[in-house]
Design an enzyme around this catalytic site. Sequence first.
Site, PDB file in Angstrom:
ATOM      1  N   GLY A 210       0.882  -1.090   0.059  1.00  0.00           N
ATOM      2  CA  GLY A 210       0.015  -0.038   0.105  1.00  0.00           C
ATOM      3  C   GLY A 210       0.731   1.207   0.087  1.00  0.00           C
ATOM      4  CB  SER A 211       0.102   4.803   1.158  1.00  0.00           C
ATOM      5  OG  SER A 211      -1.188   4.639   0.650  1.00  0.00           O
TER       6      SER A 211
END
Length: 612
Positions: A335-336
Site C-alpha cells: 500500500g501507501s
Amino acid sequence: MKRTVSKKRKVQQAQARKVYHAFSSWRFMFVSIVVASIAVLLISRLAYIQVIEPEYLTEEADKRSLRVTKSVTHRGNISDRNGEELAISVPAYAIWIDPKTVKEAYAFNDEQWQASAIENKRTGKLKYTKKKFFESKKWPALAEVLDIKLEDLVKIIERPNARFAYLKRQVNPPVVDYIKQLRLAGIANQLESHRYYPTGEINANIIGLTDLDAQGIEGIEKTYNNFLQGQNGKKRVRKDRLGNVIDQIEVVAEKKAAGNLALSIDQRIQAVAYSELKRAVKIHQATSGSLVVLDVHTGEIYAMANYPSFNPNDRSQYQPYKLRNRAITDTFEPGSTVKPLVVASALAYKKTDVDEVINTSPGWMNIGGRRVRDGKNLGEIDLAMILKKSSNIGVSKLALRLKPGQLQQTFADFGLGNDTGVGLIGESVGRLPIRHRWSDFELATMSFGYGITATTLQIAKAYAILGSGGKQYPLTILKTDNPGEGEQVIPRNIALEVVHMMEGVNEKGGTARKASIEGYRIAGKTGTSRKAEAGGYGDDYVSIFAGLAPASNPRFSIVVMINEPQGDRYYAGDVAAPVFSSVMQSALLLSHIRPDDEHTRYTLLDQLKDAQ
C-alpha cells in the site's frame, strides 16, 4: 611260631606279586592311551587356536569386555545481545524397557501373555496372569509417574522377542530417582538433553524448536543446527565384570564442543513488541500480525515479533501455523508505505524537486480508462504534503514521469523483490514484476503499493535505508560488532529530504497522529491496502505503519503489520500506528537515545546542509 609267621609272610608276598601282575594288565594300557589321546587333542586344539586362528580368543574376550562409551555434548545455548538466555539445554533422561528381561524376571512366557491379552480383550478388563507381577504396586506407580496407561505398558511387554522400547523421553532427574527406587527388572534409563526456552511464546517464531533427538527442526535452531549441535565423543574401553573401566583403548570420535549463539535481538524490546502486537491483534480481532525493529546503522534486528505464537516448552500446543515466522514468510501488498520510495525515485532521476507543487484537483484522475482518486480534493500540494495526506493523485503523477524500469530499479535498490540476506529458513522474496511494457494505470497503482508484494522485514529494510542516509547494511539476526561500511544505494541528501518530508505524517492533519511519541520526532508512513482475492479485491484489509525515530538522527526502523482487522477501525493510523508508538518509545528509552529538544537535537536541516 616262627614257622607260622614265615608262612604268613610267604602268603603276603604271593598276594603282592598277584597285585603287581594285575596293575600291569591291559587296563593300564587303555588308561595310558586315553590320557595320551586327551593330551593330543588338547595340544591340537591349543595349536589350532594359537597358530591357525590366533585371534579367536582375543575376539571372544573383546566381546565380553570391550565397550564403546559416549561423552554427551549438550546443544549450545542461544542468548540475546545482552546475554539473556533464550534457549538452553538441560540434562534429561529417556526411560526404556527390555520386555524380554521383564518376562524372564517374572517367569512369564509368550503363551501366558497371549492368553492374558485374549482375556483382556474379551472381558474389557485387565486380567492379570501372574500375581507376582501385577499385585505389586510398583508397576502401577511406574505407569502413573510416566503418565502412561498400565494397559499400554502391558502391550509393550507383550511384544514377542522385543529387547528395547522407549517408555518416555525427556524425563527430569527427580522422576528418574523415583523409578530407581522402585527397583523394577528390565527398566533402565539413558542420559540425553532437554531443550528449554525461558521466554516461551515471545520468541518461538524466531528461535524455532528441536525434536526429541536435539536436532533443530524450525527457526534458528534449524538454520544453525550444525553449529549448535557439536559432536558427541566416543571411546573404546575395557571393562571388568562389574562394569568398571580398567583400560582405555582408543578414541573413536573426538568430542566437539557445541557453539553458543548471541542474537542481535534485545529481549527487552522483543517482549514489549510481542505484548503490544498481541494486544492489537486481539483488540481489532485480526487474523495475525508481525513487527520488526531494525538498527538503521548496523542492520541488526532488535526485535521480530509475530502473533499467533505458541509455547515451545509445551509441545501439545504445537501447530504449524502458529510457528510460522510471519515477518519473513507472509507477503502482502504494502500500500501507501511505498510512496516515500516513489518520491525518492523521482528526486533521484531528477523528475521533480523538493519545492515543486503538484495540482491534484479535482481529487481524481482517469488513467488508461480507469480512475485513481484521493479521499478528497487536496488541490495544489508539495511533496511533503503528498506524503502527509497520502495522496494517490500526487504520487501517481510523479510515477508517470518515470520510466517503468526506473521505478522498478528504485524498488529493487530498496530491497523489494529480493532476499534480505538475513539467512532465516522460509523467507519469501515477495513479488516485484519485471517486464518491458507497463500500462499507465499499472504504473500508477504500483506507485501506491498495488501489484507488488513484500514482507514486513523487507519494508523495514527499505525504511532503514532511508534512515541511514541512503546506505544499505546487510541484515543480520546475529549480534555483530563490525557492521561494515554499507552500500550507498541512493544519494544521502535525497534520503534525508524524504525522511524530513515524512515527519508530517504524525502532525496535525496527518494520517497517523497516534504514532507520535512524547519528546521525540518521528518520520513514518501509513499503508492500508485491500487484500486481493479471486477476481479482484475483497473486503479485508492489511494495516501497515512504517517509521523511523528519532527523525533528527534515525536509530531504529520499525514496521507494524496487522492482518485483516475487523470492524470500522481498520485504517493503519488507528490500528498499526499506536503499536509503533509504544514499541518505538520503549526501544529509544531502553537504548538511551536522547529526546529531541531545541537545545540538543541534531536536526535534519543541519544534516541536509552537510550533505549538500
